[in-house]
Design a protein around this motif. Sequence first.
Motif, PDB file in Angstrom:
ATOM      1  N   GLY A 107      97.690  31.081  51.496  1.00 32.35           N
ATOM      2  CA  GLY A 107      98.805  31.987  51.297  1.00 32.35           C
ATOM      3  C   GLY A 107      98.698  33.293  52.049  1.00 32.35           C
ATOM      4  N   SER A 108      97.524  33.586  52.631  1.00 36.32           N
ATOM      5  CA  SER A 108      97.348  34.831  53.371  1.00 36.32           C
ATOM      6  C   SER A 108      98.074  34.773  54.715  1.00 36.32           C
ATOM      7  CB  SER A 108      95.864  35.087  53.641  1.00 36.32           C
ATOM      8  OG  SER A 108      95.133  35.172  52.443  1.00 36.32           O
ATOM      9  N   VAL A 109      98.314  35.960  55.270  1.00 40.93           N
ATOM     10  CA  VAL A 109      98.729  36.081  56.669  1.00 40.93           C
ATOM     11  C   VAL A 109      97.553  36.706  57.421  1.00 40.93           C
ATOM     12  CG1 VAL A 109     100.282  37.185  58.306  1.00 40.93           C
ATOM     13  CG2 VAL A 109     101.175  36.309  56.146  1.00 40.93           C
ATOM     14  N   ILE A 110      97.054  36.005  58.421  1.00 39.91           N
ATOM     15  CA  ILE A 110      95.956  36.523  59.231  1.00 39.91           C
ATOM     16  C   ILE A 110      96.512  37.562  60.199  1.00 39.91           C
ATOM     17  CG2 ILE A 110      94.234  35.948  60.992  1.00 39.91           C
ATOM     18  CD1 ILE A 110      94.065  33.147  59.693  1.00 39.91           C
ATOM     19  N   VAL A 111      95.915  38.748  60.197  1.00 39.31           N
ATOM     20  CA  VAL A 111      96.283  39.804  61.148  1.00 39.31           C
ATOM     21  C   VAL A 111      95.048  40.059  61.998  1.00 39.31           C
ATOM     22  CG1 VAL A 111      97.105  42.155  61.451  1.00 39.31           C
ATOM     23  CG2 VAL A 111      97.893  40.799  59.499  1.00 39.31           C
ATOM     24  N   SER A 112      95.101  39.595  63.242  1.00 40.83           N
ATOM     25  CA  SER A 112      93.927  39.578  64.101  1.00 40.83           C
ATOM     26  C   SER A 112      94.111  40.559  65.259  1.00 40.83           C
ATOM     27  CB  SER A 112      93.700  38.160  64.634  1.00 40.83           C
ATOM     28  OG  SER A 112      92.454  38.048  65.263  1.00 40.83           O
ATOM     29  N   SER A 113      93.197  41.504  65.371  1.00 44.22           N
ATOM     30  CA  SER A 113      93.317  42.560  66.377  1.00 44.22           C
ATOM     31  C   SER A 113      92.310  42.366  67.500  1.00 44.22           C
ATOM     32  CB  SER A 113      93.099  43.930  65.722  1.00 44.22           C
ATOM     33  OG  SER A 113      93.048  44.940  66.699  1.00 44.22           O
TER      34      SER A 113
ATOM     35  N   CYS B 290     106.975  34.306  58.183  1.00 45.22           N
ATOM     36  CA  CYS B 290     105.858  34.258  57.234  1.00 45.22           C
ATOM     37  C   CYS B 290     105.852  35.498  56.359  1.00 45.22           C
ATOM     38  CB  CYS B 290     104.515  34.080  57.941  1.00 45.22           C
ATOM     39  SG  CYS B 290     104.013  35.433  59.008  1.00 45.22           S
ATOM     40  N   VAL B 291     105.367  35.300  55.147  1.00 43.47           N
ATOM     41  CA  VAL B 291     105.224  36.353  54.148  1.00 43.47           C
ATOM     42  C   VAL B 291     103.892  36.137  53.453  1.00 43.47           C
ATOM     43  CG1 VAL B 291     106.117  37.307  51.994  1.00 43.47           C
ATOM     44  CG2 VAL B 291     107.714  36.536  53.760  1.00 43.47           C
ATOM     45  N   GLY B 292     103.118  37.192  53.292  1.00 46.55           N
ATOM     46  CA  GLY B 292     101.852  37.053  52.579  1.00 46.55           C
ATOM     47  C   GLY B 292     101.038  38.322  52.662  1.00 46.55           C
ATOM     48  N   PHE B 293      99.908  38.326  51.958  1.00 44.51           N
ATOM     49  CA  PHE B 293      99.018  39.476  51.988  1.00 44.51           C
ATOM     50  C   PHE B 293      98.068  39.360  53.179  1.00 44.51           C
ATOM     51  CE2 PHE B 293     100.014  39.160  47.357  1.00 44.51           C
ATOM     52  CZ  PHE B 293     100.755  40.334  47.285  1.00 44.51           C
ATOM     53  N   ALA B 294      97.800  40.496  53.801  1.00 46.28           N
ATOM     54  CA  ALA B 294      97.041  40.513  55.044  1.00 46.28           C
ATOM     55  C   ALA B 294      95.565  40.187  54.838  1.00 46.28           C
ATOM     56  CB  ALA B 294      97.176  41.875  55.708  1.00 46.28           C
ATOM     57  N   TYR B 295      95.074  39.290  55.671  1.00 47.44           N
ATOM     58  CA  TYR B 295      93.642  39.076  55.839  1.00 47.44           C
ATOM     59  C   TYR B 295      93.335  39.551  57.249  1.00 47.44           C
ATOM     60  CZ  TYR B 295      89.000  36.917  55.784  1.00 47.44           C
ATOM     61  OH  TYR B 295      87.635  36.717  55.817  1.00 47.44           O
ATOM     62  N   THR B 296      92.597  40.643  57.390  1.00 44.42           N
ATOM     63  CA  THR B 296      92.440  41.274  58.698  1.00 44.42           C
ATOM     64  C   THR B 296      91.181  40.804  59.419  1.00 44.42           C
ATOM     65  OG1 THR B 296      91.303  43.196  57.766  1.00 44.42           O
ATOM     66  CG2 THR B 296      93.707  43.314  57.931  1.00 44.42           C
ATOM     67  N   VAL B 297      91.319  40.741  60.746  1.00 40.11           N
ATOM     68  CA  VAL B 297      90.226  40.293  61.620  1.00 40.11           C
ATOM     69  C   VAL B 297      90.197  41.240  62.820  1.00 40.11           C
ATOM     70  CG1 VAL B 297      89.295  38.404  63.002  1.00 40.11           C
ATOM     71  CG2 VAL B 297      90.625  37.899  60.932  1.00 40.11           C
ATOM     72  N   ARG B 298      89.015  41.720  63.164  1.00 43.89           N
ATOM     73  CA  ARG B 298      88.897  42.618  64.308  1.00 43.89           C
ATOM     74  C   ARG B 298      87.903  42.068  65.314  1.00 43.89           C
ATOM     75  NH1 ARG B 298      87.487  48.335  62.474  1.00 43.89           N
ATOM     76  NH2 ARG B 298      85.330  47.565  62.500  1.00 43.89           N
TER      77      ARG B 298
END
Length: 235
Positions: free
Chosen positions: A83-89, A52-60
Motif C-alpha cells: 500500500g505504500s508509495v515509494i518515493v526514490s530520490s 497512485c495514493v499512499g503513504f510515502a516510503y522514502t529512498v535516497r
Amino acid sequence: MEINKDLPNSLDEQLLGDCCELDTASLSDALDSLGIAGGLPGLVQRVPGTRCVGFAYTVRYQPVGDEAGFKNAANYIDQVPAGSVIVSSNAGRADCTIWGDILTHVAVRRNISGTLIDGAARDIDTINQVRYPLFSKAVFMQSGKNRVQLSATQVPVEIGGVAVHPGDLIVADASGCLVIPRAQADEVVRRAKAVEETERRIIAEVERGSTLAEARALYRYDQPWLAAAADAVKS
C-alpha cells in the motif's frame, strides 16, 4: 504523529479512500490555501491512465565514491509495506536509472501502490504492460549499478525543493505528483472536497446561463475552500 505504515488505522484508511476520489488539482488548491508547497515538479506519468495514493516510503541514493568492487542494485523493496508509495530520490539524475522491470514486478507482487522517481527509470514497455503507476523525471536505459548506490531509506528526501518525509501522503495522477504532510492531511482533504464542490457549482451555474464571471463571483472562486462549498461537503 506516529503512523503505523504496516497496519493503517481506520482514519488512515478513510484518508486514503478520500484521496482516491480527489484529483491532484483540487488537492493542490487546498495546499495553496494553507500556504503549503506540495507539488513535486518535473515528475511525469509514464503509464497513461494510472494514478497512485499512499503513504510515502522514502529512498535516497548517492553517487558511488569507491570505485573498487561491484556496486549492485539496492534491495530495499523487500522492506516496503503493502500500500505504500515509494518515493526514490537520485538528485534528479537523468544519466542512470534506479528503477526497472525487476523492481516493478516485485512491487506488483507486494501490492505497492506506485513509485515516484526523482531521476530516471527504464523498461517502460514492461511497466506499461503490467499497468504499474510510475512517475519519473526521466527515462533512460543506462543502469545505476556502479554509478549510484543506496544511501538510506525512510529518511526525508527533497524533490524540486519540496520535502517528503516518511509517512507523508502521496497522490499522483496525469496532472502530476504531490505530497501532503501527514499532520495537515485531514484539513487538506476537507478543503479539496470543498474546492471540487465549488467548481461543480460554477460549471452548473454557467450551464444555466450565467457568465463565468458571475458564476465565479457567486460561488467565491477566489476562496473555493470556504462557505458555500464547505456546507455542501458536510451534507
